[in-house]
Scaffold this motif. Sequence first.
Motif, short mmCIF file in Angstrom:
data_model
loop_
_atom_site.label_atom_id
_atom_site.label_comp_id
_atom_site.label_asym_id
_atom_site.label_seq_id
_atom_site.Cartn_x
_atom_site.Cartn_y
_atom_site.Cartn_z
N VAL A 41 -2.74 6.52 -8.96
CA VAL A 41 -3.02 5.42 -8.05
C VAL A 41 -2.50 4.11 -8.63
CG1 VAL A 41 -4.85 4.11 -6.90
CG2 VAL A 41 -5.06 6.59 -7.14
N LEU A 42 -1.85 3.33 -7.78
CA LEU A 42 -1.42 1.98 -8.12
C LEU A 42 -2.36 1.01 -7.41
CD1 LEU A 42 2.33 2.61 -7.41
CD2 LEU A 42 1.44 2.09 -9.68
N LEU A 43 -3.02 0.16 -8.18
CA LEU A 43 -3.84 -0.92 -7.62
C LEU A 43 -3.01 -2.19 -7.68
CD1 LEU A 43 -7.30 -0.23 -9.32
CD2 LEU A 43 -6.42 0.66 -7.14
N VAL A 44 -2.80 -2.82 -6.53
CA VAL A 44 -1.84 -3.93 -6.44
C VAL A 44 -2.46 -5.15 -5.79
CG1 VAL A 44 0.40 -4.66 -5.50
CG2 VAL A 44 0.09 -2.31 -6.30
N LYS A 45 -2.16 -6.33 -6.36
CA LYS A 45 -2.50 -7.61 -5.75
C LYS A 45 -1.20 -8.40 -5.55
CE LYS A 45 -5.46 -9.16 -8.82
NZ LYS A 45 -6.57 -9.96 -9.44
N PRO A 46 -0.65 -8.43 -4.33
CA PRO A 46 0.57 -9.20 -4.10
C PRO A 46 0.38 -10.67 -4.49
CG PRO A 46 0.09 -7.79 -2.23
CD PRO A 46 -1.11 -7.74 -3.12
N GLN A 47 1.40 -11.23 -5.13
CA GLN A 47 1.35 -12.63 -5.58
C GLN A 47 2.27 -13.52 -4.75
OE1 GLN A 47 -0.87 -13.55 -8.48
NE2 GLN A 47 -1.56 -11.70 -7.42
#
Length: 199
Positions: free
Chosen positions: A61-67
């Motif tokens: 799993v990739l946990l991502v917060k777009p910046q």
Amino acid sequence: MASPGFFLIAGLGNPGSQYQRTRHNVGFLFIDYLADGHGWRVDSEKMQGLFCRGGIHGAQVLLVKPQTYMNRSGVCVRAFVDYFKIPLEHVLIMHDDIDLQPGRIKMVRQGGAGGHNGIRSIIGHLGTDVFARMKIGVGRPSIDHAGQGQPVDRYVLANMSAEEVHLFHQRASLMEEAVALFITRGIDVSMNLINGRCN
């Protein structure tokens, strides 16, 4: 049962400390909560996003917060989807929803943007609205006796109250369960077992 392979779990928000506790950033808040529960930190930088990678229920799993700021969220999401060759049925986007009361969450399989600029950007960059979302309720601004209320854009960019933050933490375990069901059993099962439990 969801098939093997990478999953992308992305929470939407705006970068910067001034936005950290705003209603528009509940997607970021939950990604951090989910990462903390596994002893991870979402602090690696790639493709205009902060991310971490690990195993949840046997899946990568990739946990991502777009910046990229909210209205360009699709730039980062599309880049991760392409780079890691993630099938769209393995993509889950978490975002605030003003049409749900605080404390409510709703899993959906697909749909339009509903006025949410982050979702609109992702639809535009993926070229489809067929991807799963977790809608996290933040409610609408209250209306005074004269029928006036805070504009929606200012409301979602305002900090959550202490009561709203407490409610978010109360519901976080249910949101975590929804993610686990999405990964292990797919969006339909997650919808059936989660939706309606916060009424």
